[in-house]
Design a protein around this motif. Sequence first.
Motif, short mmCIF file in Angstrom:
data_model
loop_
_atom_site.label_atom_id
_atom_site.label_comp_id
_atom_site.label_asym_id
_atom_site.label_seq_id
_atom_site.Cartn_x
_atom_site.Cartn_y
_atom_site.Cartn_z
N THR A 4 135.58 -51.22 85.49
CA THR A 4 136.97 -51.68 85.48
C THR A 4 137.66 -51.52 86.83
O THR A 4 138.81 -51.93 87.00
N ARG A 39 133.91 -44.45 94.31
CA ARG A 39 134.06 -44.23 92.87
C ARG A 39 134.00 -45.55 92.14
O ARG A 39 134.29 -46.62 92.68
N ASP A 41 135.27 -46.97 88.17
CA ASP A 41 135.93 -46.71 86.89
C ASP A 41 135.19 -47.50 85.83
O ASP A 41 134.92 -48.69 86.00
N GLU A 64 136.76 -38.04 85.83
CA GLU A 64 138.16 -37.96 85.45
C GLU A 64 138.51 -38.95 84.35
O GLU A 64 138.02 -40.08 84.33
N ASN A 65 139.40 -38.52 83.46
CA ASN A 65 139.92 -39.38 82.41
C ASN A 65 141.03 -40.24 82.99
O ASN A 65 142.01 -39.72 83.53
N LYS A 66 140.89 -41.56 82.92
CA LYS A 66 141.89 -42.48 83.46
C LYS A 66 142.48 -43.38 82.38
O LYS A 66 142.74 -44.56 82.61
N GLY A 67 142.69 -42.82 81.22
CA GLY A 67 143.25 -43.60 80.12
C GLY A 67 142.37 -43.49 78.89
O GLY A 67 141.29 -42.89 78.92
N ASN A 101 139.09 -45.44 79.74
CA ASN A 101 138.53 -45.45 81.09
C ASN A 101 138.29 -44.06 81.65
O ASN A 101 139.09 -43.16 81.45
N ARG A 102 137.16 -43.95 82.38
CA ARG A 102 136.86 -42.71 83.10
C ARG A 102 136.38 -43.06 84.50
O ARG A 102 135.68 -44.05 84.70
N ARG A 103 136.77 -42.24 85.45
CA ARG A 103 136.44 -42.44 86.85
C ARG A 103 135.28 -41.52 87.24
O ARG A 103 135.36 -40.30 87.08
N SER A 141 133.18 -40.38 90.43
CA SER A 141 133.21 -40.35 91.90
C SER A 141 131.95 -39.75 92.45
O SER A 141 131.35 -38.85 91.85
#
Length: 240
Positions: free
Chosen positions: A118, A128, A130, A225-228, A231-233, A235
């Motif tokens: 994404t 990174r 997503d 990382e949790n981005k919603g 979604n997860r990021r 890196s």
Amino acid sequence: MTELLYRTDPYLREAPGRVVGHTEEGGVIVAPALFYPKGGGQPGDSGWLEWDGKRLPIATAVKGEDGVASVLVPAEPAALPPKGAHVVQVLDWERRHKHMRVHTALHLLSVVVPLPVTGGQIGAGNGRLDFMMPEPPEDRDALEQALNDLVDRDLPVGEEWISEADLDANPGLVKTLSVMPPRGTGTVRLVWIGDGAEQVDLQPCGGTHVARTGEIGAVKLRKIENKGKQNRRVSIVLDS
């Protein structure tokens, strides 16, 4: 169309050229284009131009109004080489090469994490992606090991071109939901990793890449990382 040296030979560190235009914002357009213009999550190249004993530092490169030309953006206000001037284009090679290593590593990351992408970003030594990933990976260390196993296989990296119609017939080739392949010329560039039966990845891409995965070197995963909700990021950083 101006020859795109960054595409025909991404390892070319410097090249002669001629100034073919300026922009109202103070940019310089040189042909053939050595500097990669910002796009697809990859930053524009930096470096400098040399002519008549002068030197102009270049902070970055962006796409021109036609979406093709590479516009060189000076690092600070300065006298520009005049239109028609013959110049030598010189890249900040260390920075470009790190972009190439990271970009290829991110393609491999999309192999070991086979989920829709994404978003993404490439840096000089880190990057990174997503993913549409509702739940985090069960084993982060196994993910990192799988990524480095692909790097260590020293797979060749290359390109091929297909028609836009062929891409439309094979929508699964497009992994990134946020950035669609450029269209309008009738053909689309695909970057592949691994030859024949050894192929592990094939996807549209306009960026610069290393010639073999072994050139990437060891890769480390950073925190996921949790981005919603969906979604997860993920890196990554080059080990050296």
